[in-house]
Design an enzyme around this catalytic site. Structure first.
Site, PDB file in Angstrom:
ATOM      1  N   ASP A   1       0.867  -1.186   0.000  1.00 22.10           N
ATOM      2  CA  ASP A   1       0.000   0.000   0.000  1.00 22.10           C
ATOM      3  C   ASP A   1       0.906   1.239   0.000  1.00 22.10           C
ATOM      4  O   ASP A   1       1.640   1.473   0.970  1.00 22.10           O
ATOM      5  CB  ASP A   1      -0.870  -0.066   1.261  1.00 22.10           C
ATOM      6  CG  ASP A   1      -1.875   1.070   1.366  1.00 22.10           C
ATOM      7  OD1 ASP A   1      -1.629   2.146   0.768  1.00 22.10           O
ATOM      8  OD2 ASP A   1      -2.885   0.888   2.062  1.00 22.10           O
ATOM      9  N   HIS A   2       0.813   2.021  -1.051  1.00 18.75           N
ATOM     10  CA  HIS A   2       1.729   3.154  -1.192  1.00 18.75           C
ATOM     11  C   HIS A   2       1.436   4.258  -0.172  1.00 18.75           C
ATOM     12  O   HIS A   2       2.221   5.187  -0.013  1.00 18.75           O
ATOM     13  CB  HIS A   2       1.663   3.708  -2.619  1.00 18.75           C
ATOM     14  CG  HIS A   2       2.977   4.263  -3.094  1.00 18.75           C
ATOM     15  ND1 HIS A   2       3.891   4.848  -2.251  1.00 18.75           N
ATOM     16  CD2 HIS A   2       3.533   4.304  -4.328  1.00 18.75           C
ATOM     17  CE1 HIS A   2       4.946   5.241  -2.931  1.00 18.75           C
ATOM     18  NE2 HIS A   2       4.756   4.915  -4.202  1.00 18.75           N
ATOM     19  N   ARG A   3       0.327   4.169   0.526  1.00 19.62           N
ATOM     20  CA  ARG A   3       0.078   5.159   1.584  1.00 19.62           C
ATOM     21  C   ARG A   3       0.891   4.823   2.832  1.00 19.62           C
ATOM     22  O   ARG A   3       1.180   5.683   3.636  1.00 19.62           O
ATOM     23  CB  ARG A   3      -1.416   5.167   1.959  1.00 19.62           C
ATOM     24  CG  ARG A   3      -2.308   5.631   0.830  1.00 19.62           C
ATOM     25  CD  ARG A   3      -3.764   5.378   1.163  1.00 19.62           C
ATOM     26  NE  ARG A   3      -4.022   3.968   1.437  1.00 19.62           N
ATOM     27  CZ  ARG A   3      -5.210   3.477   1.735  1.00 19.62           C
ATOM     28  NH1 ARG A   3      -6.244   4.279   1.812  1.00 19.62           N
ATOM     29  NH2 ARG A   3      -5.375   2.194   1.966  1.00 19.62           N
TER      30      ARG A   3
END
Ligand code: CAO
Length: 435
Positions: free
Chosen positions: A407-409
């Protein structure tokens, strides 16, 4: 005399006006035909850059006499669009445009770009990116403003997903019918634009079909997978591990034919490797909840099990406190329960990270979908004997392809590459799993 000359029919050429830095912009529609009577300001053609759609309006009222462009032609400032015969007094705007023209033909008023709308608050987009501009004509933008519609939320059904007047009206109708629900908070981490309805053609028109219900597991996993895929900004990294030595060790651990005991597969090693990586990179052992990040200090690892009813994730608790053989035994027990549809909710929840192994099935690699609220998932494909150059010669080594969706967050690419590299190095050298 002056008045007389201004009311006589007068031929003018309509040229592409000053359109900023844009060059070679395609014509996407020609809105008039020769002989058409147009009023000043009526749209004549539409041009589409990658950032905006522009209508070129008629500079004066009159009749179109000939058209010099077709859909798909690429135009730049000064190119001739069409010829008109105009009558009546030139307005100050048209007069000014005429004065600006050094070559004689009338230059029209600047086109109205369809990008005056600021980016919608929910959907941050970098200035100038295509997402910052809803793809619609200025008239449709104007109507959206009058109706108070956030045009970014409207799905276009026109060519190239262009938003049409009908789309705005359909959007209003749907909004009126929809039950009033709580307004999502502005800080919602995700915003999904309204999706077009699922296409449902009559498949039986094209050949024999057989219709059956989804299983309960399929319904549940379909909804969860779709939510995760749509709302999590996924990135997938790939790596490989030379598991030649680990494989020899694995075979030693396994019972000989005729002996009782637990069969250990690569899955158990990968689960232990994941625990080691989560300890080294705690940013992967988190979940988003209520706008905050929950960091976990336990190591429950899930694994995807393929069952006749659909995909299920079973969770092995406290993998940091269990050895490879114990994990293998627990995975087998849980996989059997999953296939019998007997997993308890407890056995399917509380995971920190998931391993999805297609190692016993096939393929060379895949991009698994993150199992929310976790922030990463490991994929393992079948290991293959490959020739590897050792500096002097090619030697046969057993290579395991790995993938990591994250998850790039929660994390970024460099950390993800290190995390996956850590898993690979533990899979290569099982002694590291004891550390
Ligand atoms: N490379 C080569 N062989 C492998 C391997 C790998 N990476 N992983 C497993 N194998 C071998 C095993 O050693 C075993 O070999 P033997 O039959 O010679 O003993 C064989 O493949 C079958 O293994 P398995 O599938 O029974 O056991 P497992 O522990 O590897 O996997 C389970 C268990 C439950 C994960 C698996 O059965 C399963 O359901 N996998 C599907 C998961 C899935 O569908 N994921 C996709 C979801 S999309 O994200």
């Amino acid at each position: 005399m002056d008045d007389m000359s201004l009311t006589m029919a007068e031929p003018i050429d309509v040229l592409v006006p000053d359109i900023g830095d844009f060059k070679q912009i395609p014509v996407i529609s020609v809105l008039v035909t020769p002989g058409a009577a147009v009023a000043e300001g009526d749209p004549l053609v539409e041009l589409e850059s990658d950032k905006a759609t522009m209508e070129v309006p008629a500079p004066r009222s009159g009749t179109v006499t000939s058209i010099h462009v077709a859909i798909g032609d690429r135009l730049s400032q000064g190119d001739r669009i069409l010829a008109m015969s105009v009558t009546g007094k030139a307005t100050p705007l048209a007069e000014q445009a005429q004065k600006q023209s050094s070559t004689g033909p009338t230059r029209m008023a600047p086109p109205s770009p369809s990008s005056p709308m600021p980016p919608p608050p929910f959907k941050p987009a970098s200035p100038g990116s295509a997402a910052a501009v809803a793809y619609a004509s200025p008239t449709v933008h104007q109507l959206a403003r009058e109706l108070g519609i956030d045009i970014a939320a409207v799905t276009g059904t026109g060519p190239h997903a262009r938003i049409l007047r009908e789309d705005l009206l359909a959007f209003v109708k749907r909004s009126l019918k929809a039950p009033a629900g709580p307004t999502p908070p502005l800080s919602a981490p995700t915003f999904i634009a309204e999706l077009p309805p699922w296409p449902e053609p009559d498949h039986s028109k094209f050949g024999a079909v057989d219709v059956r219900d989804l299983t309960r597991v399929q319904k549940l996993s379909a909804a969860n997978l779709a939510r995760n895929w749509l709302t999590i900004p996924h990135v997938t990294n790939f790596d490989k591990a030379d598991i030649t030595e680990t494989e020899q060790f694995r075979k030693l651990l396994n019972p000989k034919p005729g002996e009782d005991g637990v069969k250990v597969t690569m899955l158990a090693f990968l689960i232990k490797a994941a625990v080691s990586a989560l300890k080294a990179y705690p940013r992967f052992n988190v979940s988003f909840a209520g706008g905050r990040i929950v960091a976990k200090h336990y190591y429950n690892i899930g694994f995807a099990a393929d069952t006749a009813e659909g995909l299920v994730v079973a969770v092995i608790p406290d993998c940091d406190r269990k050895g490879v053989v114990e994990i293998a035994a627990e995975a087998r027990r849980l996989a059997e329960k999953a296939r019998a549809g007997k997993l308890s909710p407890r056995e399917m929840s509380g995971g920190c990270f998931t391993v999805s192994s297609l190692g016993g099935v096939g393929g060379t690699g895949f991009t698994p979908i993150i199992n929310a609220p976790e922030v990463a998932i490991l994929g393992a494909a079948p290991a293959e004997m490959m020739p590897v150059w050792n500096g002097a010669e090619f030697i046969p080594r057993l290579i395991l392809p790995l993938s990591l969706s994250w998850d790039h967050r929660a994390v970024d690419g460099a950390m993800a590459a290190r995390f996956l590299g850590h898993i690979a190095s533990c899979a290569e050298d099982s002694r590291k799993l004891m550390l």
